[in-house]
Write an enzyme that holds these catalytic residues in place. Structure first.
Site, PDB file in Angstrom:
ATOM      1  N   PRO A   8       0.809  -1.212   0.000  1.00  0.00           N
ATOM      2  CA  PRO A   8       0.000   0.000   0.000  1.00  0.00           C
ATOM      3  C   PRO A   8       0.850   1.274   0.000  1.00  0.00           C
ATOM      4  CG  PRO A   8      -0.183  -1.142   2.099  1.00  0.00           C
ATOM      5  CD  PRO A   8       0.686  -1.965   1.231  1.00  0.00           C
ATOM      6  N   GLU A   9       0.641   2.104  -1.022  1.00  0.00           N
ATOM      7  CA  GLU A   9       1.253   3.422  -1.073  1.00  0.00           C
ATOM      8  C   GLU A   9       0.118   4.442  -0.994  1.00  0.00           C
ATOM      9  OE1 GLU A   9       4.024   3.760  -4.353  1.00  0.00           O
ATOM     10  OE2 GLU A   9       4.421   1.614  -4.326  1.00  0.00           O
TER      11      GLU A   9
END
Length: 286
Positions: free
Chosen positions: A2-3
């Site tokens: 997850p960014e």
DNA sequence: CATGTTTCCTGACAGC
DNA sequence: TGCTGTCAGGAAACAT
């Protein structure tokens, strides 16, 4: 992994589902790695609190907490529950009866019978509490945590240019440095550099103003498009509703080693920068 | 201070 | 089938 776009998607989903909920009790697992604040601090801040809002700062999910009940109960101050998902962390909303997945490190019981669960096989994720300085009721409880760097979607071109001035490190390393910009990880660094036509190993401080303008525009475009599509589902990323994102279908270089560039057909090349797999088009990026 | 390297973790996968 | 080895990577700790 997850960014920014994935965390934004998850935070929006959580806000929709648990804003307004009250936390009645908390269970924390035995493994110590997920707890960046002492377990006792987490337990105390969470138990009995009310979830005012869920949002995102950098790669952190921020859950704004308010002391439950009327204000004159105790001198409990507003706090924030910070969740960093690391590589494999997930925040799930589940019914209490639902089977508990392996690697579940925290379960927060809500008054309506649902639970918020933090699951993270690789244990790179972190839970912590941000509180106002002692004996000082914060004026802005929603802004206790300000993050470690600048928001890529908000920053002006002037400030963006200043971040990289004088730096000899490769531009890709600088993009991954959360103390400069926060929220950018491996996928969006590679995709942003592709859109800007800049090679990942170029020295950050030697980029021209025109190149930095293309980089800021490319990075913002790629982040915004990814948010619209619910993020990139590589490996097993899903949002708080268990839905996959679709931006991985739009990737132009990331994980496309050897495949033809979507613009010029040149095979995409993979190198190592800052210890990370890095993908670029040797023809489109200079 | 700036920058590079190592470490933490487990699941997935290649090779035998 | 089942074992071993390798790799992935965010961010902190450590080294240069």
């Amino acid at each position: 992994m997850p960014e920014l776009p994935e965390v934004e998607t998850i935070a929006r989903g959580l806000d929709r589902r648990v804003r307004g909920a009250t936390i009645v009790s908390v269970w924390l697992g035995e493994k110590p790695e997920p707890f960046r604040s002492p377990p006792a601090v987490l337990e105390k801040a969470l138990t009995g609190s009310h979830i005012a809002r869920v949002h995102r700062v950098g790669k952190h999910i921020i859950i704004d907490l308010e002391p439950a009940g009327s204000s004159h109960k105790r001198e409990a101050a507003p706090a924030q529950w910070l969740v960093h998902l690391g590589m494999t962390g997930r925040m799930l909303v589940a019914e209490a009866e639902a089977a508990v997945l392996p690697h579940t490190h925290a379960i927060v019981d809500l008054a309506d019978g649902r639970q918020l669960r933090f699951v993270d096989p690789r244990r790179f994720g972190r839970l912590s509490i941000a509180e106002p300085p002692a004996a000082q009721a914060s004026a802005e409880p929603g802004k206790l945590f300000r993050g470690t760097g600048r928001e890529p979607l908000d920053i002006s071109q002037r400030d963006f240019d200043a971040l990289f001035r004088g730096r000899r490190t490769p531009i890709k390393s600088a993009l991954l440095n959360q103390k400069l910009l926060h929220g950018v990880g491996n996928i969006y660094a590679d995709e942003g550099l592709f859109r800007a036509g800049i090679r990942p190993r170029r020295q950050a401080g030697r980029l021209s103003h025109a190149e930095l303008a293309r980089l800021r525009a490319g990075l913002q475009a790629v982040l915004q498009e990814a948010i619209v599509l619910g993020g990139s589902s590589v490996s097993d990323y899903v949002d708080s509703d268990g839905q996959r994102g679709f931006f991985q279908l739009e990737h132009r270089v990331y994980l496309r080693t050897g495949e033809p560039c979507r613009v010029c057909q040149t095979p995409i090349r993979r190198i190592l920068v800052a210890g990370r797999g890095t993908h670029y088009c040797p023809n489109c990026q200079k």
